[in-house]
Design a protein around this motif. Sequence first.
Motif, PDB file in Angstrom:
ATOM      1  N   ARG A  83       0.820  -1.218   0.000  1.00  0.00           N
ATOM      2  CA  ARG A  83       0.000   0.000   0.000  1.00  0.00           C
ATOM      3  C   ARG A  83       0.857   1.273   0.000  1.00  0.00           C
ATOM      4  O   ARG A  83       0.581   2.213  -0.726  1.00  0.00           O
ATOM      5  CB  ARG A  83      -0.869  -0.064   1.255  1.00  0.00           C
ATOM      6  CG  ARG A  83      -1.759   1.077   1.478  1.00  0.00           C
ATOM      7  CD  ARG A  83      -2.566   0.825   2.742  1.00  0.00           C
ATOM      8  NE  ARG A  83      -3.608   1.825   2.841  1.00  0.00           N
ATOM      9  CZ  ARG A  83      -4.755   1.632   3.474  1.00  0.00           C
ATOM     10  NH1 ARG A  83      -4.991   0.484   4.058  1.00  0.00           N
ATOM     11  NH2 ARG A  83      -5.643   2.583   3.524  1.00  0.00           N
ATOM     12  N   MET A  88       1.241   8.257  -5.409  1.00  0.00           N
ATOM     13  CA  MET A  88       0.038   9.112  -5.439  1.00  0.00           C
ATOM     14  C   MET A  88      -0.210   9.578  -6.875  1.00  0.00           C
ATOM     15  O   MET A  88      -1.352   9.759  -7.285  1.00  0.00           O
ATOM     16  CB  MET A  88       0.253  10.333  -4.549  1.00  0.00           C
ATOM     17  CG  MET A  88       0.288  10.022  -3.062  1.00  0.00           C
ATOM     18  SD  MET A  88      -1.355   9.750  -2.385  1.00  0.00           S
ATOM     19  CE  MET A  88      -1.714  11.369  -1.729  1.00  0.00           C
ATOM     20  N   ILE A  94      -7.702   1.686  -7.780  1.00  0.00           N
ATOM     21  CA  ILE A  94      -7.511   0.748  -6.664  1.00  0.00           C
ATOM     22  C   ILE A  94      -8.589  -0.331  -6.783  1.00  0.00           C
ATOM     23  O   ILE A  94      -9.787  -0.028  -6.746  1.00  0.00           O
ATOM     24  CB  ILE A  94      -7.626   1.454  -5.299  1.00  0.00           C
ATOM     25  CG1 ILE A  94      -6.799   2.747  -5.281  1.00  0.00           C
ATOM     26  CG2 ILE A  94      -7.186   0.521  -4.180  1.00  0.00           C
ATOM     27  CD1 ILE A  94      -5.336   2.572  -5.477  1.00  0.00           C
ATOM     28  N   ILE A  97      -7.978  -4.122  -1.458  1.00  0.00           N
ATOM     29  CA  ILE A  97      -6.959  -4.039  -0.413  1.00  0.00           C
ATOM     30  C   ILE A  97      -6.980  -5.399   0.284  1.00  0.00           C
ATOM     31  O   ILE A  97      -8.007  -5.797   0.833  1.00  0.00           O
ATOM     32  CB  ILE A  97      -7.283  -2.913   0.588  1.00  0.00           C
ATOM     33  CG1 ILE A  97      -7.418  -1.588  -0.167  1.00  0.00           C
ATOM     34  CG2 ILE A  97      -6.209  -2.815   1.663  1.00  0.00           C
ATOM     35  CD1 ILE A  97      -8.165  -0.519   0.602  1.00  0.00           C
TER      36      ILE A  97
ATOM     37  N   LEU B  94      -6.161  12.317   2.220  1.00  0.00           N
ATOM     38  CA  LEU B  94      -6.304  10.862   2.115  1.00  0.00           C
ATOM     39  C   LEU B  94      -5.787  10.376   0.765  1.00  0.00           C
ATOM     40  O   LEU B  94      -5.958  11.054  -0.248  1.00  0.00           O
ATOM     41  CB  LEU B  94      -7.766  10.465   2.270  1.00  0.00           C
ATOM     42  CG  LEU B  94      -8.435  10.891   3.585  1.00  0.00           C
ATOM     43  CD1 LEU B  94      -9.859  10.353   3.649  1.00  0.00           C
ATOM     44  CD2 LEU B  94      -7.642  10.393   4.783  1.00  0.00           C
ATOM     45  N   ASP B  95      -5.161   9.204   0.795  1.00  0.00           N
ATOM     46  CA  ASP B  95      -4.740   8.636  -0.486  1.00  0.00           C
ATOM     47  C   ASP B  95      -5.881   7.793  -1.065  1.00  0.00           C
ATOM     48  O   ASP B  95      -6.933   7.623  -0.431  1.00  0.00           O
ATOM     49  CB  ASP B  95      -3.431   7.849  -0.351  1.00  0.00           C
ATOM     50  CG  ASP B  95      -3.557   6.626   0.529  1.00  0.00           C
ATOM     51  OD1 ASP B  95      -4.668   6.074   0.625  1.00  0.00           O
ATOM     52  OD2 ASP B  95      -2.551   6.210   1.128  1.00  0.00           O
ATOM     53  N   ASP B  96      -5.654   7.246  -2.248  1.00  0.00           N
ATOM     54  CA  ASP B  96      -6.763   6.596  -2.961  1.00  0.00           C
ATOM     55  C   ASP B  96      -7.210   5.303  -2.277  1.00  0.00           C
ATOM     56  O   ASP B  96      -8.391   4.944  -2.353  1.00  0.00           O
ATOM     57  CB  ASP B  96      -6.367   6.321  -4.419  1.00  0.00           C
ATOM     58  CG  ASP B  96      -6.118   7.617  -5.172  1.00  0.00           C
ATOM     59  OD1 ASP B  96      -6.383   8.699  -4.608  1.00  0.00           O
ATOM     60  OD2 ASP B  96      -5.636   7.570  -6.313  1.00  0.00           O
ATOM     61  N   THR B  97      -6.278   4.598  -1.631  1.00  0.00           N
ATOM     62  CA  THR B  97      -6.701   3.377  -0.933  1.00  0.00           C
ATOM     63  C   THR B  97      -7.611   3.750   0.242  1.00  0.00           C
ATOM     64  O   THR B  97      -8.575   3.038   0.538  1.00  0.00           O
ATOM     65  CB  THR B  97      -5.504   2.559  -0.425  1.00  0.00           C
ATOM     66  OG1 THR B  97      -4.676   3.395   0.362  1.00  0.00           O
ATOM     67  CG2 THR B  97      -4.710   1.960  -1.541  1.00  0.00           C
ATOM     68  N   GLN B  98      -7.320   4.863   0.883  1.00  0.00           N
ATOM     69  CA  GLN B  98      -8.182   5.287   1.992  1.00  0.00           C
ATOM     70  C   GLN B  98      -9.543   5.759   1.494  1.00  0.00           C
ATOM     71  O   GLN B  98     -10.567   5.497   2.143  1.00  0.00           O
ATOM     72  CB  GLN B  98      -7.480   6.393   2.791  1.00  0.00           C
ATOM     73  CG  GLN B  98      -6.319   5.829   3.592  1.00  0.00           C
ATOM     74  CD  GLN B  98      -5.350   6.886   4.060  1.00  0.00           C
ATOM     75  OE1 GLN B  98      -5.189   7.929   3.421  1.00  0.00           O
ATOM     76  NE2 GLN B  98      -4.699   6.628   5.174  1.00  0.00           N
ATOM     77  N   LEU B 100     -10.981   4.548  -1.071  1.00  0.00           N
ATOM     78  CA  LEU B 100     -11.695   3.297  -1.366  1.00  0.00           C
ATOM     79  C   LEU B 100     -12.255   2.694  -0.065  1.00  0.00           C
ATOM     80  O   LEU B 100     -13.383   2.197  -0.046  1.00  0.00           O
ATOM     81  CB  LEU B 100     -10.758   2.290  -2.047  1.00  0.00           C
ATOM     82  CG  LEU B 100     -11.371   0.906  -2.291  1.00  0.00           C
ATOM     83  CD1 LEU B 100     -12.546   0.977  -3.255  1.00  0.00           C
ATOM     84  CD2 LEU B 100     -10.334  -0.067  -2.837  1.00  0.00           C
ATOM     85  N   GLU B 101     -11.467   2.750   0.994  1.00  0.00           N
ATOM     86  CA  GLU B 101     -11.949   2.205   2.277  1.00  0.00           C
ATOM     87  C   GLU B 101     -13.199   2.948   2.746  1.00  0.00           C
ATOM     88  O   GLU B 101     -14.168   2.324   3.214  1.00  0.00           O
ATOM     89  CB  GLU B 101     -10.848   2.312   3.336  1.00  0.00           C
ATOM     90  CG  GLU B 101      -9.776   1.258   3.166  1.00  0.00           C
ATOM     91  CD  GLU B 101      -8.611   1.441   4.128  1.00  0.00           C
ATOM     92  OE1 GLU B 101      -7.901   0.462   4.347  1.00  0.00           O
ATOM     93  OE2 GLU B 101      -8.401   2.559   4.631  1.00  0.00           O
TER      94      GLU B 101
END
Lengths: 298, 525
Positions: A83, A88, A94, A97, B94-98, B100-101
């Motif tokens: 991750r 960025m 995405i 995860i 926030l980054d993109d994985t966050q 998405l979360e």
Amino acid sequence: VKVGHALLELARAGGARSVFVVGTGKNVGKTVAMRSIAAAASERGLAVGMTSTGRDGEAVDVLDAVTKPRLLLRPGTVLATARNLLPMHPASEILDITDWRTAAGVVTLARVRRAGYYELAGPSTASGIRSCVKRLAALHCEQIIVDGALDRVAALAGGGDAVIVSVGATGYATMEDAVNDARSLCARLRIPVYDEQRPLLRIQGALTSTIASQLAKDGETRQIVVRDATQIPAGGKALLGLLETLDLRCERPIKVVAATVASIGGERYFEPRSFAREVATATGLPTFDVYAEAMAAA
Amino acid sequence: MNFAPLLDAVTARALQTSWLYAELDPVSEFGRRAYSKIVPFRPGHEQAAREYAHGIVELSRRLAQDDIDRMRDALRSSPDPVGAISRAAMGEVLDDTQLLEVLRFLDGARVVDAALIPENIRALASVLERGRAGKFGFYLSDDFDDALAAARADADRAQAEYDSIRGRLAQRVARALGRDEIADAEFIVMRDSVQTLPQGIRVVREAPTYFLCEMELDDAALEALRKRDEAAQALGVAEQAVRRTISEFVRGALDDFDHLLQHLSDLDVRLAQARFARQYECVVPDIVDARCLSFSQGAFLPLKAELEAQGSAYERISIELNDAAVLTGPNMGGKTAALHTCGFIAMLAAFGLPVPAKRATCALFDDIAWLGIGAQEEPGGLLSSFAREVIRLKELLARPACAMIVLVDEFARTTTPQEAKALLVAMVRGLRRRERLVFIATHLPGIAHDAKVRHFAVRGLRDVPKAPSSADLSAALAALADSMDYAVVEVGDESDGQADALALAHLLGLDEDIVVEAKEYLWNR
């Protein structure tokens, strides 16, 4: 020779859709081999998935500060990476995860939307990397390319993947040392599957040097069967000696299809043509020099 | 669930708290966080405990099993948004994985109960929806912002221009070298393959037999590269601006996020409890401010599950305790299981959970203690089994609990019967003086009579089971179970019953000569 295309064809010849690139050591040309295969697969319109059992694609080696070749991935490539290593910019899509942990965070599955430099750090366990390959396949990746650290060879066993062995000048005093290491590694990885019709002795766990010496001393002629190549800790000349005296076999074979050479090391270089030729002769594998766009036949 | 305030490790092992913990485990990370903080109700909070249990049973009645499963599935696939929310709270982007979360967390909340989502979080969800890629993914798409779309178009143009110019250079170099292509950034040119190196390549390193080269960009290519890098940088700024806007949106809804997260965490815990109550046919216990524990048709669920997994039947029991009491009965008649059932039901009630019984009345205990078989597994160095039991008893007597139940399983069985009996009688009296509710299982006769407490007994064998023809232990145990009446009944203080030990030894296949001789010895005495 279009090396990427040639490697891709060899990898896919037996129907395998995943290829692991393993090396005799660090900085031996795995990344360059991987990206040439990835480029060839993309050119053929195949959806590419990539991951690594270690860390790959960083600009500078985190351990020895050596400048490394980088991974420029094309749009559409799906990668499984930690991750915190996902850049960025440019933004990626995405996809998921996972709960596979690495030192740089959990492994994230992402699709490249714009070409860019990426680092790969996938699951570090053999079972994790196998699951990761399955996940990439489930995401419709038609060609999966894995930087397979040698100590995770267990992930390769019995998986039906193709394996490419990379050998380079880095870390060797002479070309002969590098060639011998390549010969030994390939011999270990290519231990043939056992023959059910012939007498055999199954070894539970590792074939240690003590057990192997005793078997050799006893003049054992049956097939000595281990689960896979990881169960033979011996390497180098010791392994080659064992192969001469014992009929070593395995339950889960590994399909090694080609070798690559990187004749330019950090401290020395080998003459590229003879290096490729020697490796091809020693391993019996078609051997490619990605830098020279050349091939030496076995 | 934090069992530590209620029982120690010995008792936890005896009552198989790990089984209960797993049964009540929520499915989400945030649910588990809330679950780990649950502590038992303290004496004095009987009404709150009762209401809590009532709420669980109500929930289990209100929701169909399919609803519970659907909600738990949604919670299971909901990522924990705490990391993202915390970063937003600190003013970070926030980054993109966050992102998405957060998107997936809100997806989960919508499936569980869309009405739970406050208005401003709904607005955030609709913004995030612009980034949904496929069913489960997220991408910072052009839909977020016109400036982002424009920056992306500029970057595409600049990249295409650079690729085109560089491609032409690469083709020229490849032709000059007699190759199909220049595939990589660095490439080797063998000295014997060229008289002079063509224009457009730069030597990075020289070796006796070859040059390591890379492409040399001309002015046009360098200008295209500069434009490409500028456009890429501008795109990076535009992407980050969109992330910042969304992050500020999250930051503006922190209180509502906290409430939603708390609500879903609690719901996850309650759904696990409701599922448990439904699956094991639990009832709301009458939790009272009195030293008592009584239930009818109660079950020690870990044992029930184990027996049923083996295809064996489980017999529920009924017990009524309001003071010290003694339990006697045959070997393998379920005395220990009866103590386990008491402890298990007392433990569930202490957490305000429904209990596996037809009906139950129970005090809120603040200490449930196990003494006897099982306790000796604690490390004790050179101590004998008896010494360990004594030390454990001493430690239990010193505990400052205000409402304690002590479950004693064959205490002092490893010393002489006379002294063991004396100790047991004295122990019962001592625990009563300390106002502990105590239930003692023993084979020793006369304890209830001498201690002047109630006496219960397992009914025992209805008839002597016939030993199986083969030495099959499971067949012997099945025959024993068929013949055993596990019911616990109050008996007069003159009735101490018998252990049925010889019949059991015979059934379990002990050598005939020994069984016969033992019977003769008993008869002659």
